[in-house]
Design an enzyme around this catalytic site. Structure first.
Site, short mmCIF file in Angstrom:
data_model
loop_
_atom_site.label_atom_id
_atom_site.label_comp_id
_atom_site.label_asym_id
_atom_site.label_seq_id
_atom_site.Cartn_x
_atom_site.Cartn_y
_atom_site.Cartn_z
N ASP A 1 -44.65 10.72 -65.56
CA ASP A 1 -46.01 11.21 -65.83
C ASP A 1 -46.17 11.76 -67.25
O ASP A 1 -46.98 12.65 -67.50
CB ASP A 1 -46.44 12.29 -64.81
CG ASP A 1 -46.23 11.83 -63.39
OD1 ASP A 1 -46.57 10.67 -63.11
OD2 ASP A 1 -45.71 12.61 -62.58
N LYS B 1 -47.00 7.49 -70.57
CA LYS B 1 -46.48 6.23 -71.14
C LYS B 1 -47.57 5.15 -71.19
O LYS B 1 -47.65 4.38 -72.13
CB LYS B 1 -45.29 5.71 -70.31
CG LYS B 1 -44.11 6.66 -70.30
CD LYS B 1 -43.02 6.18 -69.38
CE LYS B 1 -43.32 6.29 -67.92
NZ LYS B 1 -43.42 7.65 -67.37
N GLY C 1 -47.57 5.32 -61.80
CA GLY C 1 -49.02 5.35 -61.95
C GLY C 1 -49.31 5.55 -63.42
O GLY C 1 -49.28 6.66 -63.92
N HIS C 2 -49.52 4.45 -64.15
CA HIS C 2 -49.73 4.54 -65.59
C HIS C 2 -51.24 4.58 -65.87
O HIS C 2 -51.95 3.62 -65.62
CB HIS C 2 -49.03 3.38 -66.30
CG HIS C 2 -47.54 3.49 -66.21
ND1 HIS C 2 -46.67 2.55 -66.68
CD2 HIS C 2 -46.76 4.48 -65.69
CE1 HIS C 2 -45.42 2.96 -66.45
NE2 HIS C 2 -45.46 4.10 -65.84
N GLN D 1 -41.40 5.98 -64.52
CA GLN D 1 -40.77 7.27 -64.21
C GLN D 1 -40.19 7.88 -65.50
O GLN D 1 -40.71 7.62 -66.56
CB GLN D 1 -39.70 7.14 -63.11
CG GLN D 1 -40.28 6.80 -61.72
CD GLN D 1 -40.57 5.34 -61.52
OE1 GLN D 1 -39.74 4.49 -61.78
NE2 GLN D 1 -41.76 5.03 -61.04
P1 IMP Z 1 -39.59 7.32 -55.08
O1 IMP Z 1 -39.28 6.64 -56.36
O2 IMP Z 1 -40.97 7.01 -54.58
O3 IMP Z 1 -38.55 7.13 -54.04
O4 IMP Z 1 -39.61 8.90 -55.36
C1 IMP Z 1 -38.43 9.61 -55.75
C2 IMP Z 1 -38.81 10.80 -56.62
O5 IMP Z 1 -39.31 10.34 -57.87
C3 IMP Z 1 -39.90 11.69 -56.04
O6 IMP Z 1 -39.66 13.03 -56.45
C4 IMP Z 1 -41.16 11.20 -56.71
O7 IMP Z 1 -42.16 12.18 -56.77
C5 IMP Z 1 -40.63 10.84 -58.09
N1 IMP Z 1 -41.39 9.77 -58.73
C6 IMP Z 1 -41.35 8.45 -58.45
N2 IMP Z 1 -42.16 7.77 -59.26
C7 IMP Z 1 -42.72 8.66 -60.08
C8 IMP Z 1 -43.65 8.57 -61.17
O8 IMP Z 1 -44.09 7.48 -61.56
N3 IMP Z 1 -43.97 9.73 -61.78
C9 IMP Z 1 -43.46 10.93 -61.40
N4 IMP Z 1 -42.60 11.07 -60.40
C10 IMP Z 1 -42.23 9.95 -59.74
#
Ligand code: IMP
Length: 421
Positions: free
Chosen positions: A13, A16, A40-41, A224
């Site tokens: 977040d 990017k 979520g870009h 991420q």
């Molecule tokens: P997962 O990738 O959905 O399994 O989530 C694993 C961890 O990464 C969790 O704490 C999510 O909130 C975090 N996470 C996954 N994708 C994002 C992102 O795009 N932005 C921020 N946090 C993320």
């Protein structure tokens, strides 16, 4: 020609999407290399907000080819819904999208398995986005997964049902709605059909390497952030892919010797969504103020993000892991009007001062802060020299500490609210 990389240096977040959109005019190809619809870009163009989950952030530039690399996991239902949403704006984007045959598929049952895994973890849950990311990558490394290339093959339906049976066994007594699953499977199959008919699915490693040989410019877009990396993040509170620079080589099939600049994106403060350690978290009014002013709510899940001051030890380590060559500093305007702004320069761990992240981020870490005078209110645009002296001092301190220049400063969500140095 070499491939430039853009990635997040914190817990995701960082902004990017906006930076890729700003830089895209200089590139022929934008390629996503890992993650999936957990991302979520957010891009804001002429006051209108667009959130991209699987589609690369170069999509709003007609000359840019957008590649989804082998390292990405794709949920056909949400991917196709995203394509249709953009097409409804009057842009035929299918011609600008190419998908790697090697990208793995997220099945409807992967989402159920994600929910099951979180339920089993109870209080120790990861705080996953529940998009099926972890289970899909587990099937990839477990050598059970289905890939985009498989949808073209006669055996696809059989393999799908074999995997479905495996998943149902794993789900055991976990309660789920059979009817909803059947409905989701129907939509999923329709979306597979759409991908098969409408998109170019190919060996993108050849496409990308050929493009480099022809002198074309590629920007690899990370999702991420480095602190969520499967190896170097705050394990087990991480995502399931490699979010650092090396992940771009693996997730696109581009050799390390063909990597050019590495641009690291970070916010002027820190946020984290989901569970896990966060040394500079502010559980007070200041954290709440950053959250509200910065509209720090997840663009994928809507969850409130935890907020805190900038963490230099963590930033330095992310820079080291990816060999970052320049920095983009985002959301500076959120700290407007703060009388005092802080940066964590070190930690105290077991009574000792250190600027290294300890193996166990969950043990007691006391952040040591340096305080800066606030800069008042920023103008919505302008050049670097016109920024207030206090802000230039804040940026200069970070540059001195991490030994990498800040080349882009973002002072608002719109494309136009960007200062390039
Ligand atoms: P997962 O990738 O959905 O399994 O989530 C694993 C961890 O990464 C969790 O704490 C999510 O909130 C975090 N996470 C996954 N994708 C994002 C992102 O795009 N932005 C921020 N946090 C993320």
């Amino acid at each position: 020609m070499k491939t430039d990389i853009l990635l997040g240096l914190q817990w995701g977040d960082e902004g990017k999407g906006k930076v890729v959109d700003v830089l895209a005019p200089n590139y022929n190809i934008v390629a996503r290399f890992q993650g999936g619809p957990n991302a979520g870009h957010t891009l804001e163009i002429a006051g209108k907000k667009h959130v991209l989950h699987t589609i690369p952030s170069g999509i709003f530039h007609s000359h840019v080819l957008n590649v989804i690399g082998n390292g990405v996991v794709i949920d056909p239902t949400s991917f196709v819904a995203e394509i249709k949403e953009i097409e409804a704006l009057g842009t035929d984007i299918c011609k600008r999208l190419v998908v790697s045959k090697r990208a793995h598929l997220i099945l409807p049952t992967h989402r159920l398995l994600d929910a099951y895994s979180e339920a089993q973890k109870g209080k120790k849950k990861i705080g996953s986005t529940l998009k099926g990311i972890g289970p899909a990558y587990m099937d990839k490394t477990g050598r059970n997964g289905l890939r985009i290339g498989d949808i073209m093959e006669k055996y696809f339906s059989k393999r799908y049902h074999d995997l479905l049976d495996k998943h149902k066994k794993l789900l055991g007594s976990f309660e789920y709605d059979d009817k909803a699953l059947a409905e989701n499977e129907k939509k999923w199959m329709q979306s597979i059909e759409f991908i098969r008919k409408s998109l170019l699915c190919t060996d993108t490693e050849y496409l990308l390497n050929d493009a480099l040989k022809q002198g074309k410019k590629i920007l690899a877009e990370g999702a991420q952030g480095s602190l969520l990396d499967i190896d170097f993040g705050s394990y087990p509170y991480v995502t399931s892919s490699s979010t650092t620079c090396a992940g771009a080589c693996i997730g696109l099939g581009i050799a390390p010797s063909l990597i050019g600049s590495v641009e690291g994106v970070f916010k002027a403060y820190c946020t984290r969504v989901g569970s896990g350690p966060f040394p500079t978290e502010l559980k007070d009014e200041t954290g709440e103020r950053i959250c509200q002013v910065g509209r720090e709510f997840g663009s994928t899940t809507g969850r409130k993000r935890r907020c805190g001051w900038l963490d230099l030890p963590a930033l330095k380590r992310s820079i080291m892991l990816s060999g970052v060559t320049s920095l983009d500093m985002m959301k500076i305007d959120v700290l407007d009007d703060f009388e005092e702004v802080k940066i964590c320069t070190h930690y105290i761990v077991n009574g000792e001062k250190t600027d290294c992240l300890p193996y166990n981020l969950s043990e007691e870490i006391v952040p040591v802060y340096k305080s800066f005078k606030g800069w008042g209110k920023l103008a919505a645009s302008g050049n670097y020299n016109s920024l207030p002296a206090e802000l230039k001092n804040y940026i200069g301190f970070i540059e001195d500490a991490v030994k990498v220049p800040v080349k882009l400063v973002s002072v608002g969500p719109d494309r136009s609210q960007t200062i390039l140095r």
